[in-house]
Design a protein around this motif. Structure first.
Motif, PDB file in Angstrom:
ATOM      1  N   HIS A  65       0.817  -1.423  -0.051  1.00  0.00           N
ATOM      2  CA  HIS A  65       0.109   0.015  -0.096  1.00  0.00           C
ATOM      3  C   HIS A  65       1.004   1.368   0.079  1.00  0.00           C
ATOM      4  CE1 HIS A  65      -2.282   2.870   2.421  1.00  0.00           C
ATOM      5  NE2 HIS A  65      -3.187   3.286   1.741  1.00  0.00           N
ATOM      6  N   ARG A  66       0.490   2.218  -1.043  1.00  0.00           N
ATOM      7  CA  ARG A  66       1.469   4.007  -1.028  1.00  0.00           C
ATOM      8  C   ARG A  66      -0.674   4.962  -0.577  1.00  0.00           C
ATOM      9  NH1 ARG A  66       4.790   5.393   0.783  1.00  0.00           N
ATOM     10  NH2 ARG A  66       4.771   7.519  -0.285  1.00  0.00           N
ATOM     11  N   PRO A  67      -0.613   5.505   0.559  1.00  0.00           N
ATOM     12  CA  PRO A  67      -1.456   6.180   0.587  1.00  0.00           C
ATOM     13  C   PRO A  67      -0.949   7.186  -0.529  1.00  0.00           C
ATOM     14  CG  PRO A  67       0.551   6.957   1.624  1.00  0.00           C
ATOM     15  CD  PRO A  67       1.037   6.102   1.327  1.00  0.00           C
ATOM     16  N   ARG A  68      -3.354   7.860  -0.180  1.00  0.00           N
ATOM     17  CA  ARG A  68      -4.138   8.159  -1.786  1.00  0.00           C
ATOM     18  C   ARG A  68      -3.462   9.578  -1.478  1.00  0.00           C
ATOM     19  NH1 ARG A  68     -10.273   8.444  -3.567  1.00  0.00           N
ATOM     20  NH2 ARG A  68      -9.302   6.264  -2.443  1.00  0.00           N
ATOM     21  N   PRO A  69      -2.682  10.150  -2.399  1.00  0.00           N
ATOM     22  CA  PRO A  69      -2.229  11.200  -2.568  1.00  0.00           C
ATOM     23  C   PRO A  69      -3.636  12.710  -2.417  1.00  0.00           C
ATOM     24  CG  PRO A  69      -1.549  10.509  -4.491  1.00  0.00           C
ATOM     25  CD  PRO A  69      -2.923   9.772  -3.753  1.00  0.00           C
ATOM     26  N   LYS A  70      -2.785  13.740  -1.412  1.00  0.00           N
ATOM     27  CA  LYS A  70      -3.631  14.354  -0.605  1.00  0.00           C
ATOM     28  C   LYS A  70      -4.737  14.162   0.170  1.00  0.00           C
ATOM     29  CE  LYS A  70      -2.285  17.635  -3.834  1.00  0.00           C
ATOM     30  NZ  LYS A  70      -2.549  18.960  -5.213  1.00  0.00           N
ATOM     31  N   SER A  71      -4.679  13.122   0.156  1.00  0.00           N
ATOM     32  CA  SER A  71      -6.698  12.258   0.290  1.00  0.00           C
ATOM     33  C   SER A  71      -6.505  12.498   1.837  1.00  0.00           C
ATOM     34  CB  SER A  71      -6.288  10.657   0.933  1.00  0.00           C
ATOM     35  OG  SER A  71      -7.458  10.299   1.652  1.00  0.00           O
ATOM     36  N   ARG A  72      -7.484  13.203   2.944  1.00  0.00           N
ATOM     37  CA  ARG A  72      -7.111  12.897   4.778  1.00  0.00           C
ATOM     38  C   ARG A  72      -7.993  11.603   4.701  1.00  0.00           C
ATOM     39  NH1 ARG A  72     -11.267  18.665   4.627  1.00  0.00           N
ATOM     40  NH2 ARG A  72     -10.165  20.000   3.017  1.00  0.00           N
ATOM     41  N   SER A  73      -8.783  10.603   4.300  1.00  0.00           N
ATOM     42  CA  SER A  73      -9.605   9.196   5.541  1.00  0.00           C
ATOM     43  C   SER A  73      -8.230   8.785   4.925  1.00  0.00           C
ATOM     44  CB  SER A  73     -10.370   9.466   4.547  1.00  0.00           C
ATOM     45  OG  SER A  73     -10.910   8.719   3.050  1.00  0.00           O
ATOM     46  N   HIS A  74      -7.341   8.666   4.357  1.00  0.00           N
ATOM     47  CA  HIS A  74      -6.354   7.528   3.414  1.00  0.00           C
ATOM     48  C   HIS A  74      -4.548   7.685   3.293  1.00  0.00           C
ATOM     49  CE1 HIS A  74     -10.114   5.910   2.782  1.00  0.00           C
ATOM     50  NE2 HIS A  74      -9.491   4.911   3.071  1.00  0.00           N
ATOM     51  N   SER A  75      -4.447   9.348   5.055  1.00  0.00           N
ATOM     52  CA  SER A  75      -3.010   9.598   4.688  1.00  0.00           C
ATOM     53  C   SER A  75      -2.329   9.274   4.893  1.00  0.00           C
ATOM     54  CB  SER A  75      -3.604  10.825   5.390  1.00  0.00           C
ATOM     55  OG  SER A  75      -3.670  10.652   6.329  1.00  0.00           O
ATOM     56  N   HIS A  76      -2.179   7.686   5.646  1.00  0.00           N
ATOM     57  CA  HIS A  76      -0.751   7.095   6.859  1.00  0.00           C
ATOM     58  C   HIS A  76      -1.503   5.785   5.303  1.00  0.00           C
ATOM     59  CE1 HIS A  76      -4.199   4.880   8.596  1.00  0.00           C
ATOM     60  NE2 HIS A  76      -3.387   4.482   8.930  1.00  0.00           N
ATOM     61  N   MET A  77       0.340   5.644   5.198  1.00  0.00           N
ATOM     62  CA  MET A  77       0.127   4.266   4.658  1.00  0.00           C
ATOM     63  C   MET A  77       0.292   3.046   5.500  1.00  0.00           C
ATOM     64  SD  MET A  77       4.666   2.853   2.792  1.00  0.00           S
ATOM     65  CE  MET A  77       4.745   2.101   5.132  1.00  0.00           C
ATOM     66  N   MET A  78      -0.577   1.833   4.579  1.00  0.00           N
ATOM     67  CA  MET A  78      -0.608   0.744   5.754  1.00  0.00           C
ATOM     68  C   MET A  78       0.365  -0.407   5.163  1.00  0.00           C
ATOM     69  SD  MET A  78      -2.848   1.609   8.125  1.00  0.00           S
ATOM     70  CE  MET A  78      -3.330  -0.659   8.174  1.00  0.00           C
ATOM     71  N   PRO A  79       1.583  -0.402   5.727  1.00  0.00           N
ATOM     72  CA  PRO A  79       2.759  -1.502   6.129  1.00  0.00           C
ATOM     73  C   PRO A  79       2.626  -3.198   6.210  1.00  0.00           C
ATOM     74  CG  PRO A  79       2.620  -1.233   8.218  1.00  0.00           C
ATOM     75  CD  PRO A  79       1.555  -0.375   7.911  1.00  0.00           C
ATOM     76  N   TRP A  80       1.381  -3.302   5.101  1.00  0.00           N
ATOM     77  CA  TRP A  80       0.648  -4.473   4.816  1.00  0.00           C
ATOM     78  C   TRP A  80       0.913  -5.371   3.004  1.00  0.00           C
ATOM     79  CZ3 TRP A  80      -5.427  -3.591   5.731  1.00  0.00           C
ATOM     80  CH2 TRP A  80      -5.504  -4.042   7.243  1.00  0.00           C
ATOM     81  N   LEU A  81       1.602  -6.451   2.910  1.00  0.00           N
ATOM     82  CA  LEU A  81       1.658  -6.876   1.705  1.00  0.00           C
ATOM     83  C   LEU A  81       0.666  -7.491   1.473  1.00  0.00           C
ATOM     84  CD1 LEU A  81       2.987  -8.712  -0.768  1.00  0.00           C
ATOM     85  CD2 LEU A  81       3.117 -10.619   0.974  1.00  0.00           C
ATOM     86  N   VAL A  82      -0.103  -7.353   0.762  1.00  0.00           N
ATOM     87  CA  VAL A  82      -2.096  -7.442  -0.459  1.00  0.00           C
ATOM     88  C   VAL A  82      -2.003  -8.471  -1.572  1.00  0.00           C
ATOM     89  CG1 VAL A  82      -3.765  -6.557  -0.669  1.00  0.00           C
ATOM     90  CG2 VAL A  82      -2.271  -5.666   1.323  1.00  0.00           C
ATOM     91  N   ARG A  83      -2.873  -9.530  -1.507  1.00  0.00           N
ATOM     92  CA  ARG A  83      -2.546 -10.848  -2.452  1.00  0.00           C
ATOM     93  C   ARG A  83      -4.107 -10.448  -2.974  1.00  0.00           C
ATOM     94  NH1 ARG A  83       1.902 -15.149  -3.321  1.00  0.00           N
ATOM     95  NH2 ARG A  83       1.865 -14.451  -4.917  1.00  0.00           N
ATOM     96  N   SER A  84      -3.789 -10.232  -4.076  1.00  0.00           N
ATOM     97  CA  SER A  84      -5.979 -10.264  -4.751  1.00  0.00           C
ATOM     98  C   SER A  84      -5.855 -11.268  -4.913  1.00  0.00           C
ATOM     99  CB  SER A  84      -6.225  -9.089  -5.285  1.00  0.00           C
ATOM    100  OG  SER A  84      -7.555  -9.202  -5.757  1.00  0.00           O
TER     101      SER A  84
END
Length: 746
Positions: A118-137
């Protein structure tokens, strides 16, 4: 509830095409069959068979959690692979991103595994921090497909044992199915990049009812990487923490949901159990798997340190949110938008645009966000030659040379923010110089100086190519070329990005003084030989560059310089010295060093690139043409690929041969464009070399350090230096082709 089921062996399976990828190399994938994902803190290598075979956690230079790339039995991996015996795979990055998609195809169906950090969405108020997760869909987009999941971590470079607990999720409510489409935003971005039908009003999703927690024992090592007085380095380089595996299940159209059940499984050769699962999926179904460091460990540390419960609760709400399909999709969308927004700042629109943008994205991915340092490669100890040559090194550090070239590449593409960030890192290094006033050739990602080299004798190495090293014993080498590369980048930063401040000039002035005092010393050279010190031609040229760029800054900015005349005299006398002592009049070529007067070195191809001489200078042209000869005729080029030097005849302190050096091949292409003013055919030769070199990149445009005789990748992967050289060659050759005349010589 803890899992009390007996451990089982790995599931019995028929030999599949996916397995066949590894059979040819005795359990290993070719290096070029991997893609890379990351979050500017760490990265993971994802094979075309859906297996993550390399990942250090939580930072680039932290101990590995998965390292099957360096030991097929002990190293650990996280694989999601179809069971169909005839399934084939394709892999690509989603457009303008570092989100990796691996598609599996067979007669019965098509499945897709999408991997990202994950990388946080630019200029986002609700998702401004990075979630240090490995995600596999994992999703099926046609028919049906059954997958095998294997998650076998091997903590601390497979040196530390761990326990496994499979338990129920804490909040039972999370396991209830939820209507999903009504919650999802009607996002065009989702509809373009995600196969999930967000308009389906019957869509349901629920969290898995279980999670697997892997808890490693505490470290007890007293030597090697991390044994340093630098507290930040120690924390990162010895970081081993519990991790958990969670999953979210999605089912579309009101149909049945895929059944995922984690089973404790022995890991042959490992130091702890892993988990496996076999699950069948139908078209429209989707499962997200999340691997992360367990957030409650950090909460316990905060509690032990006396933090207030409100502070701990706020931390847990931030880093342990309720999992849902919508939340997982939002993380993916955040990440896609982050990379899209970043690459849109690129101002290059010439030939090889797609390759240049991919190289820029990879260089950004290899940038350590907290400091701006650029890691030379995300891997360690991938061999430069198959066999027992011992040419296996740890590249998870920042070299002054590589980072300076990266700053140049970013500025050429209009990505000045990254250049500015790295300049801040350089400024810090200049304020913490060695006792003699010089710099180290490399630093840790946090600016540390200690990186003790240690051989991990329990790992067999990629395809049995030992030794496996962590740390780097070349850290204390004297390599004088770094000053030219750094000051050239600083000069260009002043010219194209932002004017130097007075304090920055004081740092530059001190470095030029150091070069004037030390340029006549023999060193270990750009290739970091482990033999004797020599007066390498490339090092002397870069010393000339360092003094020249200092003088240019004085002239252009009127900076104060009491030793200006000394600098000028030193620069000019050094130029004459190179022309006299590095030139072999009989062989008509510039030599590797003053001592090796009959040995070629492809590093001298950089002479016109740094404006030491014109590309049309007869001495340089003769040297270049000799380099272009095949090795059996005294040259360094085979099949339009360039060796850096003759590894058999050169005393570099190591044994055996090595592959062609990709950086040098791109340098040859750029040098040809500089020389084409005298012969226009050389310009088109340079284009051919770039076209052919790009062909050697892997299926997603990544390059390693070297290419062997059969076209296979060798060395650490992906290699920043190679991608930097691609950008530089493409930029300058494109400029020459565009004007139908050679590149500018000023």
């Amino acid at each position: 509830m803890s899992c009390n089921c007996p451990a089982t062996g790995a599931p019995n399976r028929k030999l599949r095409l996916m397995d066949g990828m590894r059979e040819l190399l005795d359990g290993y994938l070719p290096i070029e069959q991997y893609g890379l994902i990351g979050n500017l803190h760490t990265a993971a290598m994802v094979g075309m068979d859906g297996s993550i075979d390399f990942m250090c956690w939580p930072e680039f230079d932290s101990p590995s959690v998965f390292c099957r790339l360096l030991d097929k039995n002990k190293g650990g991996h996280f694989a999601i692979t179809p069971t169909h015996p005839a399934a084939t795979s394709k892999q690509q990055y989603l457009p303008f991103s570092n989100v990796l998609s691996t598609k599996f195809l067979c007669e019965d169906g098509v499945g897709v595994v999408t991997d990202f950090m994950h990388r946080p969405r630019p200029k986002s108020r609700s998702h401004s921090h990075m979630m240090p997760w490995l995600v596999r869909s994992v999703e099926v987009i046609r028919g049906e497909m059954t997958f095998d999941l294997e998650c076998f971590p091997a903590f601390d470079y497979a040196r530390t044992s761990h326990t496994l607990e499979i338990s129920e999720v804490k909040d039972a409510q999370q396991a209830k199915p939820k209507r999903h489409a009504s919650e999802a935003e009607n996002s065009v971005f989702q509809s373009v990049f995600m196969h999930w039908d967000i308009t389906d009003q019957n869509a349901e999703s629920f969290n898995g009812t279980e999670r697997a927690v892997f808890t490693p024992e505490k470290l007890s090592h007293t030597e090697g990487l991390g044994q340093t007085s630098n507290l930040a380095d120690h924390a990162a380089q010895t970081a081993v923490s519990p991790m958990d595996l969670r999953y979210i299940v999605g089912c579309m159209g009101g149909g049945s949901c895929p059944l995922v059940k984690l089973t404790a499984t022995d890991h042959p050769g490992g130091l702890g159990k892993g988990v496996t699962s076999q699950f069948k999926m139908l078209e429209g179904q989707r499962v997200f798997f999340v691997l992360r460091a367990t957030p409650d460990v950090e909460a316990d540390k905060m509690r032990a340190a006396g933090a207030a419960e409100e502070e701990i609760a706020a931390y847990m709400a931030k880093y342990d949110p309720p999992m849902s399909m919508k939340y997982a999709e939002t993380l993916m969308e955040d990440t896609l938008l982050y990379w899209l927004g970043w690459i849109r700042s690129c101002t290059y629109f010439g030939r090889w645009l797609e390759n240049v943008e991919r190289s820029a994205l990879i260089l950004k991915l290899m940038t350590y966000e907290p400091t701006g340092a650029v890691v030379a490669a995300v891997t360690f100890s991938l061999p430069e030659a198959i066999g027992d040559s011992g040419r296996n090194w740890d590249y998870r550090f920042t070299w002054v040379r590589d980072s300076a070239f990266t700053m140049y590449a970013f500025m050429r593409l209009g990505l000045n923010k990254e250049a500015k960030h790295y300049m801040e890192f350089v400024r810090r290094l200049c304020r913490e110089k060695n006792a003699d006033g010089g710099l180290q050739i490399m630093y840790t990602l946090r600016g540390g100086r200690e990186m003790p080299e240690l051989v991990l004798s329990h790992l067999e190495g990629y395809r049995g190519c030992a030794p496996v090293r962590i740390g780097n014993g070349a850290a204390d080498h004297l390599q004088l070329d770094i000053y030219g590369e750094l000051l050239d980048a600083v000069y260009l930063y002043n010219k194209f990005s932002q004017p130097l401040s007075y304090d920055e000039w004081v740092d530059v002035r001190a470095l030029v003084d150091y070069v004037c005092d030390n340029y006549n010393q023999p060193d270990m050279g750009i290739w970091e030989v482990r033999g004797r010190r020599q007066n390498f031609t490339y090092s002397k040229v870069q010393c000339w560059v360092a003094i020249d760029r200092g003088l240019r800054l004085v002239d252009k900015r009127d900076f104060p310089c009491h030793d200006k005349e000394r600098w000028r005299q030193t620069r000019d006398s050094l130029y004459e010295e190179i022309m006299e002592r590095a030139w072999n009049n009989e062989l008509e070529m510039f030599t590797q060093s003053y001592e090796n007067s009959e040995m070629l070195d492809a590093a001298v191809l950089a002479m016109p690139l740094v404006f030491f001489c014109a590309g049309t200078d007869p001495r340089f042209v003769k040297t270049m043409r000799r380099i272009m000869l095949p090795p059996h005729r005294g040259g360094l080029t085979a099949n339009n690929l360039v060796f850096r030097y003759n590894a058999v005849e050169t005393d570099d302190g190591l044994s055996g041969e090595e592959g062609t050096f990709s950086l040098c091949t791109f340098w040859l292409a750029e040098a040809l464009s500089r020389a084409s003013k005298a012969d226009i055919t050389l310009l088109y030769k340079s284009q051919v070399i770039i076209d052919e070199m790009i062909m050697y990149g892997n299926h997603v445009g990544l390059f390693s350090e070297e290419i062997d005789k059969s076209g296979k990748h060798l060395g650490n992967f992906p290699q920043a230096f190679t991608h930097i050289a691609l950008i530089s060659a493409a930029y300058n050759v494109n400029r020459a082709l565009k004007s139908n005349k050679p590149a500018s010589s000023s």
